[in-house]
Scaffold this motif. Structure first.
Motif, PDB file in Angstrom:
ATOM      1  N   GLN A   1       0.660  -1.147   0.674  1.00 41.09           N
ATOM      2  CA  GLN A   1       0.080   0.330   0.114  1.00 41.09           C
ATOM      3  C   GLN A   1       0.877   1.172  -0.380  1.00 41.09           C
ATOM      4  O   GLN A   1       1.953   0.938   0.963  1.00 41.09           O
ATOM      5  CB  GLN A   1      -0.885  -0.200   1.274  1.00 41.09           C
ATOM      6  N   LEU A   2       0.608   2.445  -0.735  1.00 44.91           N
ATOM      7  CA  LEU A   2       1.563   3.490  -0.720  1.00 44.91           C
ATOM      8  C   LEU A   2       1.402   4.214   0.028  1.00 44.91           C
ATOM      9  O   LEU A   2      -0.233   4.643   0.428  1.00 44.91           O
ATOM     10  CB  LEU A   2       1.158   4.282  -2.426  1.00 44.91           C
ATOM     11  N   PRO A   3       2.112   5.385   0.475  1.00 48.77           N
ATOM     12  CA  PRO A   3       0.945   6.395   1.538  1.00 48.77           C
ATOM     13  C   PRO A   3       0.122   7.457   0.657  1.00 48.77           C
ATOM     14  O   PRO A   3       0.439   6.994  -0.061  1.00 48.77           O
ATOM     15  CB  PRO A   3       2.661   7.284   1.560  1.00 48.77           C
ATOM     16  N   PRO A   4       0.142   7.614   1.889  1.00 46.36           N
ATOM     17  CA  PRO A   4      -1.180   8.781   1.263  1.00 46.36           C
ATOM     18  C   PRO A   4      -0.541  10.142   0.309  1.00 46.36           C
ATOM     19  O   PRO A   4       0.313  10.206   1.059  1.00 46.36           O
ATOM     20  CB  PRO A   4      -1.555   9.476   2.878  1.00 46.36           C
ATOM     21  N   PRO A   5      -1.180  10.602  -0.520  1.00 44.90           N
ATOM     22  CA  PRO A   5      -0.681  11.577  -1.131  1.00 44.90           C
ATOM     23  C   PRO A   5      -0.508  12.962  -0.619  1.00 44.90           C
ATOM     24  O   PRO A   5      -1.100  12.719   0.313  1.00 44.90           O
ATOM     25  CB  PRO A   5      -0.741  12.023  -2.358  1.00 44.90           C
ATOM     26  N   PRO A   6      -0.144  13.996  -0.885  1.00 47.92           N
ATOM     27  CA  PRO A   6       1.588  13.639  -2.055  1.00 47.92           C
ATOM     28  C   PRO A   6       2.790  13.061  -1.562  1.00 47.92           C
ATOM     29  O   PRO A   6       2.871  13.152   0.013  1.00 47.92           O
ATOM     30  CB  PRO A   6       1.360  15.032  -2.370  1.00 47.92           C
ATOM     31  N   TYR A   7       3.723  12.846  -2.603  1.00 46.70           N
ATOM     32  CA  TYR A   7       4.569  11.786  -1.925  1.00 46.70           C
ATOM     33  C   TYR A   7       5.402  12.172  -3.406  1.00 46.70           C
ATOM     34  O   TYR A   7       4.934  12.136  -4.286  1.00 46.70           O
ATOM     35  CB  TYR A   7       4.482  10.985  -1.054  1.00 46.70           C
ATOM     36  N   LEU A   8       7.024  12.219  -2.888  1.00 50.16           N
ATOM     37  CA  LEU A   8       8.033  12.782  -4.078  1.00 50.16           C
ATOM     38  C   LEU A   8       8.678  10.435  -3.570  1.00 50.16           C
ATOM     39  O   LEU A   8       9.032  10.109  -2.775  1.00 50.16           O
ATOM     40  CB  LEU A   8       8.873  13.528  -3.488  1.00 50.16           C
ATOM     41  N   ALA A   9       9.051  10.111  -4.897  1.00 51.23           N
ATOM     42  CA  ALA A   9       9.407   8.936  -4.788  1.00 51.23           C
ATOM     43  C   ALA A   9      11.113   8.919  -5.391  1.00 51.23           C
ATOM     44  O   ALA A   9      11.168   9.736  -6.316  1.00 51.23           O
ATOM     45  CB  ALA A   9       8.739   8.246  -6.548  1.00 51.23           C
ATOM     46  N   VAL A  10      11.992   7.710  -5.402  1.00 44.82           N
ATOM     47  CA  VAL A  10      13.065   7.819  -5.280  1.00 44.82           C
ATOM     48  C   VAL A  10      12.867   6.894  -6.552  1.00 44.82           C
ATOM     49  O   VAL A  10      12.430   5.267  -5.907  1.00 44.82           O
ATOM     50  CB  VAL A  10      14.014   8.361  -4.709  1.00 44.82           C
ATOM     51  N   LEU A  11      14.006   6.407  -7.647  1.00 38.12           N
ATOM     52  CA  LEU A  11      13.628   5.689  -8.285  1.00 38.12           C
ATOM     53  C   LEU A  11      15.126   5.229  -8.409  1.00 38.12           C
ATOM     54  O   LEU A  11      15.190   5.387  -8.905  1.00 38.12           O
ATOM     55  CB  LEU A  11      12.394   5.051  -9.987  1.00 38.12           C
ATOM     56  N   LEU A  12      15.117   3.579  -7.469  1.00 42.93           N
ATOM     57  CA  LEU A  12      16.893   3.553  -7.795  1.00 42.93           C
ATOM     58  C   LEU A  12      17.109   2.898  -8.858  1.00 42.93           C
ATOM     59  O   LEU A  12      16.321   1.911  -9.447  1.00 42.93           O
ATOM     60  CB  LEU A  12      16.979   3.157  -6.412  1.00 42.93           C
ATOM     61  N   GLN A  13      18.560   2.302  -9.240  1.00 46.99           N
ATOM     62  CA  GLN A  13      18.708   1.310 -10.617  1.00 46.99           C
ATOM     63  C   GLN A  13      20.495   0.680  -9.627  1.00 46.99           C
ATOM     64  O   GLN A  13      20.386   0.624  -9.047  1.00 46.99           O
ATOM     65  CB  GLN A  13      19.213   1.947 -11.551  1.00 46.99           C
ATOM     66  N   ASP A  14      20.360  -0.523 -10.515  1.00 44.60           N
ATOM     67  CA  ASP A  14      21.333  -1.704  -9.471  1.00 44.60           C
ATOM     68  C   ASP A  14      22.765  -0.816  -9.741  1.00 44.60           C
ATOM     69  O   ASP A  14      23.400  -0.578 -10.572  1.00 44.60           O
ATOM     70  CB  ASP A  14      21.393  -2.305 -10.631  1.00 44.60           C
ATOM     71  N   ALA A  15      23.656  -0.990  -9.264  1.00 42.75           N
ATOM     72  CA  ALA A  15      25.141  -0.089  -8.837  1.00 42.75           C
ATOM     73  C   ALA A  15      25.746  -0.586 -10.275  1.00 42.75           C
ATOM     74  O   ALA A  15      26.506   0.167 -10.475  1.00 42.75           O
ATOM     75  CB  ALA A  15      25.506  -0.520  -7.975  1.00 42.75           C
ATOM     76  N   ASP A  16      25.513  -2.018 -10.642  1.00 43.06           N
ATOM     77  CA  ASP A  16      26.126  -1.974 -12.191  1.00 43.06           C
ATOM     78  C   ASP A  16      24.853  -1.827 -12.656  1.00 43.06           C
ATOM     79  O   ASP A  16      25.318  -2.129 -14.498  1.00 43.06           O
ATOM     80  CB  ASP A  16      26.701  -3.709 -12.330  1.00 43.06           C
ATOM     81  N   ASP A  17      24.875  -1.254 -13.057  1.00 38.34           N
ATOM     82  CA  ASP A  17      23.133  -0.910 -14.270  1.00 38.34           C
ATOM     83  C   ASP A  17      24.544   0.194 -15.021  1.00 38.34           C
ATOM     84  O   ASP A  17      24.811   1.270 -15.137  1.00 38.34           O
ATOM     85  CB  ASP A  17      22.126  -0.124 -13.690  1.00 38.34           C
TER      86      ASP A  17
END
Length: 462
Positions: free
Chosen positions: A256-272
């Protein structure tokens, strides 16, 4: 689309699949069979013994490059490719890593040149070809006048990038959008992404046989001679992993997502490769999270930050530990989060494009080929707050929607690399055949008349 040649017609083009990896076997196998059925000549070039034996064991004829025992004298033309390999290994400043990468390419370059001299393909096809060898093959193809075509992981589930120069940061500069926005196509693309991709009906998956003892011994001897024992172990592990049929990953939001609004950070693999080649330098996950959290507080984007974890590993998040102001979500949540967040911060995560389709303000702190014409803002880590203000103040317009339409329609092919379907494979075949029609048209018919050779105009016989 060019028609399939009939029996006895002039031969059509020769397509060379350059250094495909074991993880791309489903797409490689399906594409080889389809192109052969369409009358095209297809050959496969492998750069290592493990991949060569893997493809040969599964019925795909392959030519394996045989590296020289010793590299040639220092060749400055290989420096750029060696630096790329060192950066992909996470050791871009290590002189030893640069020297070893250069030596490997120097041993492979002469047999690569001889292969092009003897086969001279019309089109060289790459899958996610971003390492030093792939770019060396690309440069060699250009020297010999061969066209190049690149496929890579797409921005949306079930898609592939397509370009004639490279994928991600290696792509050709984008052309200005020349057509109007197609809102129905964009809505369909967004709906498909939120559903996790819509699988098509494709050919049955091939049974993958595990490596035999003979495969292990033969590849060990080759790797020991070439100094690639560590790479051999990784490739054998990929071969063994390909024998296991995994169920398709979950398509629904698992948390379940937290109530809006929220800022999101999309992470990637370190070797991407996107991090190591397209961000200079890429910030570590902890720095990106802390900077985004400060910016969220300053901009009033909610007390909690949503962090989508990378596909593999924790990206160094163990040092952060559990915190009440952070909501950690699995990688499958990336599309849902991108579409519902108040704003997104990422280096250059491909699923951030879903946010662009949904109108989510997006900031990339690395280079992303799709972040243009208002689809996303780009800026350094030190200016995240300023970049987010810019992204939040921007609004979608005709120009940005036209650019998104061009990306979805022309810069992506709707084909799932793991489960290629008939429509997607036909799209790749059409793309390649259109390229062949421009670069390798069939020769004009040779003119012949029976009788003695009387003087004729020069060039009359083609």
């Amino acid at each position: 689309m060019p028609e399939r040649p009939s029996a006895g017609s002039d031969p059509v083009g020769h397509i060379l699949l350059a250094a495909p990896e074991i993880r791309h076997f489903a797409l490689t196998d399906a594409l080889v069979r389809l192109l052969a059925r369409r009358g095209l000549r297809v050959s496969v070039l492998a750069a290592d013994a493990v991949t060569a034996r893997f493809l040969d064991a599964h019925g795909i004829a392959v030519h394996a490059l045989q590296p020289l025992r010793r590299g040639t004298a220092a060749d400055p033309t290989l420096d750029e490719f060696a630096r790329r390999d060192a950066r992909l290994a996470g050791r871009g400043l290590d002189r030893g890593a640069l020297r070893r990468a250069h030596a490997r390419l120097a041993r492979l370059a002469p047999p690569l040149v001889r292969h092009f001299e003897t086969t001279l393909p019309d089109v060289v096809l790459f899958f996610d070809g971003r390492d030093g060898l792939a770019r060396l093959v690309h440069a060699t193809a250009q020297v010999y006048g061969c066209a190049t075509a690149h496929l890579g992981a797409g921005l949306l589930p079930g898609t592939l990038q397509c370009d004639f120069v490279g994928v991600d940061g290696d792509r050709a500069p984008p052309a200005p959008a020349s057509t109007a926005a197609d809102r129905s196509l964009l809505d369909a693309a967004l709906a498909s992404a939120l559903a996790g991709g819509v699988p098509g009906i494709g050919p049955a998956p091939r049974v993958v046989f595990p490596p035999t003892l003979g495969d292990r011994v033969a590849t060990f001897l080759r790797a020991w001679r070439d100094g690639e024992t560590r790479a051999r172990r990784a490739r054998l592990a990929a071969w063994q992993a390909a024998t296991r049929l995994f169920p398709r990953e979950a398509r629904t939001m698992p948390a379940q997502l937290p109530p809006p609004p929220y800022l999101a950070v999309l992470l990637q693999d370190a070797d991407d490769a996107r991090l190591r080649l397209d961000a200079d330098p890429a910030p570590d996950a902890a720095s990106l999270i802390e900077t985004a959290q400060r910016s969220a507080r300053a901009l009033g984007l909610g007390p909690r930050l949503v962090v989508v974890l990378p596909p593999h590993g924790d990206a160094g998040l163990r040092a952060i530990g559990p915190r009440a102001d952070l909501v950690m979500l699995p990688p499958i949540a990336a599309t849902s989060v991108a579409a519902t967040a108040a704003a997104i911060v990422t280096v250059n995560h491909p699923r951030a494009f879903v946010g662009a389709l949904a109108g989510t303000p997006t900031l990339c702190v690395g280079r992303a080929f799709w972040a243009r014409d208002g689809l996303a803002a780009m800026g350094p880590l030190r200016a995240v707050e300023e970049g987010l203000r810019t992204a939040l103040s921007a609004r979608a317009d005709k120009s940005s929607r036209a650019t998104a339409t061009q990306i979805v329609r022309d810069e992506l092919l709707w084909c799932d690399a793991a489960q290629p379907d008939g429509n997607g494979l036909a799209g790749i075949a059409r793309w390649l055949e259109n390229l062949l029609a421009r670069t390798a048209p069939p020769p004009p018919p040779a003119l012949y008349e029976p009788g003695p050779p009387w003087p004729r105009h020069e060039g009359e016989h083609g």
